[in-house]
Design an enzyme around this catalytic site. Structure first.
Site, PDB file in Angstrom:
ATOM      1  CB  THR A  16      -0.937   0.029   1.215  1.00 16.90           C
ATOM      2  OG1 THR A  16      -0.166   0.208   2.411  1.00 16.90           O
ATOM      3  CG2 THR A  16      -1.748  -1.258   1.307  1.00 16.90           C
ATOM      4  N   GLY A  17       0.295   2.367  -0.442  1.00 14.61           N
ATOM      5  CA  GLY A  17       1.085   3.594  -0.545  1.00 14.61           C
ATOM      6  C   GLY A  17       2.230   3.433  -1.522  1.00 14.61           C
ATOM      7  CB  ALA A  18       2.492   1.061  -4.271  1.00 20.99           C
ATOM      8  N   GLY A  21       7.976   7.330  -2.471  1.00 16.92           N
ATOM      9  CA  GLY A  21       8.739   7.050  -1.277  1.00 16.92           C
ATOM     10  C   GLY A  21       9.050   5.589  -1.051  1.00 16.92           C
ATOM     11  CB  ILE A  22       8.941   3.611   2.104  1.00 22.16           C
ATOM     12  CG1 ILE A  22       9.955   4.433   2.903  1.00 22.16           C
ATOM     13  CG2 ILE A  22       8.989   2.142   2.513  1.00 22.16           C
ATOM     14  CD1 ILE A  22       9.622   4.565   4.372  1.00 22.16           C
ATOM     15  N   GLY A  23       7.095   3.014  -0.425  1.00 19.82           N
ATOM     16  CA  GLY A  23       6.269   2.060  -1.160  1.00 19.82           C
ATOM     17  C   GLY A  23       6.767   1.834  -2.565  1.00 19.82           C
ATOM     18  CB  SER A 145       8.020   6.102  12.504  1.00 25.53           C
ATOM     19  OG  SER A 145       8.838   7.253  12.664  1.00 25.53           O
ATOM     20  CE1 TYR A 158       3.684   9.362   9.353  1.00 27.81           C
ATOM     21  CE2 TYR A 158       5.486   9.663  10.896  1.00 27.81           C
ATOM     22  CZ  TYR A 158       4.960   9.058   9.776  1.00 27.81           C
ATOM     23  OH  TYR A 158       5.721   8.135   9.080  1.00 27.81           O
TER      24      TYR A 158
END
Length: 369
Positions: A16-18, A21-23, A145, A158
């Protein structure tokens, strides 16, 4: 029962969140390793462009444009993976939303949104994944995190959300162990990563946002995620500065509070204008497709601490070797500091270069040196 994890080149990964960034870094690394990927994000145009690029690189790719805050998202994503690849082996909960600003000036609606995406999206995804993996085995990887341990000033919602993700992940892991399920549950805790996060966050500061140093390459997190997909690990911290911050919170939490109060605001403010089209994706998708942002900061491309966690045996060996070398050096130094004997032996040249002719006591002393 131990987790049953396949080699990466035999896996299908849900991410997810692909689209940034990291995704995105994880999707690219997974395809490079020979895995299939099922990608979810809100930005359909970016998803299709990424899918086309990864397919041309030889990957098997399926995409779903959806908001992970929607209750039905996880079932739809799992159904897509089953329809396209016959199932999935690793589920990676990476999607998140963020804000900059004090807690008092951040509306509760925005704080709810941060939790709807980052916490409830993770809970929904993890529980859906567990239902599919509990019989055959696999991995659930949640992106936490270092802020799971100590909150960052002006990133209160966050930080709180990441605390909640850590609590949920730890609780889920213990239930999986209790029930003897062949599933690995890993929490990845990145330090500050050079992603578009500061541009995507809703910012109520009076200056553009940035992440405070030390900054790391998000591809290091992708490396940790793929390692966890094939190797059971409880958690992995990415970035040596991250473990320093965690230890600091344990040893001197009050000192960190005061340091953040004094310097935290300035460290998160930039003079760089936000690139057009990318700002504030809290409720709506924005321009995507970048792993890193364009803030001119020094970025660390390696994390020895991460390598040590992935290969603890080798790390212990290197540490022992280092301690041994240091001890040997200290012994040599002490020997060199001893005063010379009152009557030192003549130089070797005095014996005509023939040690066999030296008196036995000097021959023995020379052989010891």
């Amino acid at each position: 029962m131990r987790p049953k994890l396949k080699p990466l080149d035999r896996q299908t990964l849900v991410i997810t969140g692909a689209t940034s960034g990291i995704g995105l870094a994880t999707a690219e690394a997974a395809v490079a390793a020979g895995a299939n990927v099922v990608l979810a994000a809100r930005n359909e145009a970016a998803l299709l462009e990424i899918a086309d690029r990864l397919e041309r690189a030889g990957g098997g790719v399926a995409v779903l444009a959806i908001d992970v805050a929607e209750p039905a998202y996880a079932q739809r994503l799992a159904a897509l993976a089953i329809d396209r690849f016959g199932g999935f082996d690793t589920w990676i909960n990476n999607a998140a939303a963020a804000t900059y600003g004090t807690l008092a000036e951040t509306p509760l609606e925005d704080q709810h949104r941060v939790f709807d995406v980052g916490y409830w999206g993770t809970v929904n995804g993890a529980l859906t994944a567990l239902a599919h993996l509990c019989a055959k085995g696999g991995a659930i990887v949640n992106i936490g995190s270092i802020l799971s341990h100590h909150a960052m000033i002006l990133q209160g919602p966050y930080s709180a959300m990441k605390h909640a993700v850590k609590g949920f992940t730890d609780a889920l892991r213990t239930e999986v162990i209790r029930d003897g399920l062949p599933v690995s549950v890993t929490l990845i805790k990145p330090a500050a990563m050079h992603t578009p996060y500061p541009d995507h966050a809703r910012n109520r500061m009076d200056a553009p946002a940035k992440l405070p140093p030390v900054i790391y390459d998000p591809r290091l997190v992708a490396r940790a995620v793929l390692f966890a997909a094939a190797t059971p690990r409880r958690h992995l911290t990415v970035g040596g500065f991250g473990i320093s911050a965690i230890l600091g919170d344990v040893l001197a939490p009050g000192l960190i509070d005061r340091a953040l109060a004094a310097f935290g605001t300035k460290l998160q403010q930039s003079d760089r204008p936000v690139p057009p089209g990318v700002a504030d994706n809290l409720y709506e998708a924005r321009r995507d497709g970048s792993i890193e942002n364009d803030e001119p900061q020094y970025v660390r491309r390696r994390s020895l601490w991460l390598e040590a966690q992935m290969r603890p045996g080798a790390a212990v060996g290197l540490l022992a070797a280092g301690v041994g070398l240091l001890a040997a050096a200290l012994v040599e130094r002490r020997r060199g500091a001893r005063p010379a004997p009152a009557s030192a032996p003549p130089p070797i040249s005095a014996w005509g270069g023939e040690l066999s002719r030296a008196p036995r006591r000097w021959k023995n002393d020379t052989s010891k040196g």
